[in-house]
Scaffold this motif. Structure first.
Motif, short mmCIF file in Angstrom:
data_model
loop_
_atom_site.label_atom_id
_atom_site.label_comp_id
_atom_site.label_asym_id
_atom_site.label_seq_id
_atom_site.Cartn_x
_atom_site.Cartn_y
_atom_site.Cartn_z
N ALA A 187 1.40 -1.45 -0.14
CA ALA A 187 -0.27 -0.02 0.22
C ALA A 187 1.13 1.02 0.00
CB ALA A 187 -0.60 -0.05 1.85
N GLY A 188 2.38 0.72 0.63
CA GLY A 188 2.81 2.30 0.57
C GLY A 188 3.14 2.78 -0.94
N ARG A 189 3.36 2.16 -1.58
CA ARG A 189 4.11 2.74 -2.70
C ARG A 189 2.76 2.78 -3.63
NH1 ARG A 189 7.52 -2.32 -1.75
NH2 ARG A 189 5.75 -3.87 -3.19
N SER A 190 1.47 2.39 -3.01
CA SER A 190 0.15 2.59 -4.38
C SER A 190 -0.32 4.22 -4.96
CB SER A 190 -1.46 2.31 -3.38
OG SER A 190 -1.36 3.68 -2.16
N GLY A 191 0.15 5.14 -4.42
CA GLY A 191 -0.22 6.32 -4.26
C GLY A 191 -0.91 7.07 -3.97
N CYS A 192 -1.64 6.36 -2.91
CA CYS A 192 -2.75 6.81 -2.26
C CYS A 192 -2.72 7.53 -1.37
CB CYS A 192 -3.97 5.78 -1.74
SG CYS A 192 -4.57 5.20 -3.15
N SER A 193 -3.19 9.18 -1.09
CA SER A 193 -2.71 9.38 0.39
C SER A 193 -3.90 8.91 1.42
CB SER A 193 -3.35 11.53 0.07
OG SER A 193 -4.23 11.35 -0.32
N ASP A 194 -4.73 8.47 1.73
CA ASP A 194 -5.21 8.10 2.37
C ASP A 194 -5.16 6.53 3.16
OD1 ASP A 194 -6.55 7.09 1.14
OD2 ASP A 194 -9.09 7.06 1.08
N ILE A 195 -4.03 5.78 2.90
CA ILE A 195 -3.83 4.40 3.24
C ILE A 195 -4.60 4.11 4.73
CG2 ILE A 195 -2.77 2.71 3.04
CD1 ILE A 195 -4.56 2.85 0.56
N SER A 196 -3.38 5.20 5.50
CA SER A 196 -3.50 5.17 7.28
C SER A 196 -5.14 5.67 7.57
CB SER A 196 -2.38 5.78 7.70
OG SER A 196 -2.76 7.10 7.29
N GLU A 197 -5.74 6.05 7.13
CA GLU A 197 -7.33 6.32 7.60
C GLU A 197 -7.52 5.12 7.48
OE1 GLU A 197 -7.81 9.91 5.26
OE2 GLU A 197 -6.31 11.14 6.64
N ARG A 198 -7.40 4.65 6.41
CA ARG A 198 -8.44 3.01 5.50
C ARG A 198 -7.46 1.43 5.26
NH1 ARG A 198 -8.49 3.23 -0.07
NH2 ARG A 198 -9.59 2.37 -0.06
N ILE A 199 -6.51 1.74 6.44
CA ILE A 199 -6.18 0.89 6.48
C ILE A 199 -7.12 -0.99 7.26
CG2 ILE A 199 -4.89 1.16 9.14
CD1 ILE A 199 -3.33 -0.57 6.13
N GLU A 200 -7.98 -0.73 8.50
CA GLU A 200 -8.85 -1.20 8.82
C GLU A 200 -9.89 -2.27 7.56
OE1 GLU A 200 -9.11 -2.79 11.57
OE2 GLU A 200 -7.05 -1.39 12.41
N GLU A 201 -10.52 -0.42 6.92
CA GLU A 201 -10.99 -0.71 5.67
C GLU A 201 -10.61 -2.09 4.83
OE1 GLU A 201 -12.93 0.74 1.91
OE2 GLU A 201 -12.63 2.09 3.40
N ILE A 202 -9.03 -1.47 4.10
CA ILE A 202 -8.32 -2.42 3.26
C ILE A 202 -8.08 -3.94 3.92
CG2 ILE A 202 -6.00 -2.74 2.10
CD1 ILE A 202 -6.20 0.52 2.34
N LEU A 203 -7.72 -3.85 4.94
CA LEU A 203 -7.39 -5.41 5.45
C LEU A 203 -8.59 -6.17 6.08
CD1 LEU A 203 -4.68 -4.23 8.35
CD2 LEU A 203 -4.52 -5.78 6.13
N ALA A 204 -10.12 -5.13 5.93
CA ALA A 204 -10.95 -6.67 6.46
C ALA A 204 -11.37 -7.26 5.15
CB ALA A 204 -12.17 -5.54 6.89
N SER A 205 -11.30 -6.09 3.69
CA SER A 205 -11.64 -6.88 1.93
C SER A 205 -10.37 -7.81 2.17
CB SER A 205 -10.99 -5.27 1.19
OG SER A 205 -10.03 -4.86 1.62
N GLU A 206 -9.41 -8.08 2.75
CA GLU A 206 -8.38 -8.43 1.98
C GLU A 206 -8.58 -10.21 3.22
OE1 GLU A 206 -4.09 -8.10 0.97
OE2 GLU A 206 -5.41 -6.07 0.29
N VAL A 207 -8.53 -10.02 3.99
CA VAL A 207 -8.56 -10.65 4.91
C VAL A 207 -9.95 -11.85 5.93
CG1 VAL A 207 -7.39 -12.23 8.10
CG2 VAL A 207 -6.34 -10.12 6.18
N PRO A 208 -10.52 -12.77 5.69
CA PRO A 208 -11.31 -13.10 6.38
C PRO A 208 -12.17 -12.84 7.48
CG PRO A 208 -10.46 -15.42 4.99
CD PRO A 208 -9.50 -14.05 5.02
N ALA A 209 -13.26 -12.97 7.56
CA ALA A 209 -13.25 -12.96 9.68
C ALA A 209 -12.85 -13.97 10.07
CB ALA A 209 -14.53 -12.31 9.14
N SER A 210 -13.16 -14.23 11.60
CA SER A 210 -12.62 -15.03 12.85
C SER A 210 -14.50 -15.19 13.08
CB SER A 210 -11.94 -14.54 13.48
OG SER A 210 -10.72 -13.53 13.14
N ARG A 211 -13.92 -16.82 12.62
CA ARG A 211 -15.23 -17.71 13.33
C ARG A 211 -15.50 -17.86 14.72
NH1 ARG A 211 -16.46 -21.16 8.00
NH2 ARG A 211 -15.67 -20.44 6.55
#
Length: 74
Positions: A50-74
């Motif tokens: 994400a650091g090389r994405s060119g997006c400036s709001d990664i640190s603000e959206r990190i929870e959203e980004i990780l949630a989209s990539e990692v399945p929720a725990s059961r």
């Protein structure tokens, strides 16, 4: 490479040894293969770059980004 000791029931140990001999491979090779198969392919998180994405709001959206990539725990 690490060494790991695993306790197996006699029946499972016999099956493991038989299959390794049948395939002419070591017990270690067969065990590694079985564990790899069970765990599935290794995944790389897209957020890791994400650091090389060119997006400036990664640190603000990190929870959203990780949630989209990692399945929720059961």
């Amino acid at each position: 490479m690490n060494r790991t000791t695993v306790k197996l029931p006699f029946e499972l140990d016999a099956r493991l040894r038989h299959e390794a001999a049948r395939r002419n491979i070591t017990i270690s090779e067969l065990t590694r293969e079985a564990i790899e198969h069970h765990l599935g392919p290794r995944r790389r998180l897209g957020a890791a770059a994400a650091g090389r994405s060119g997006c400036s709001d990664i640190s603000e959206r990190i929870e959203e980004i990780l949630a989209s990539e990692v399945p929720a725990s059961r």
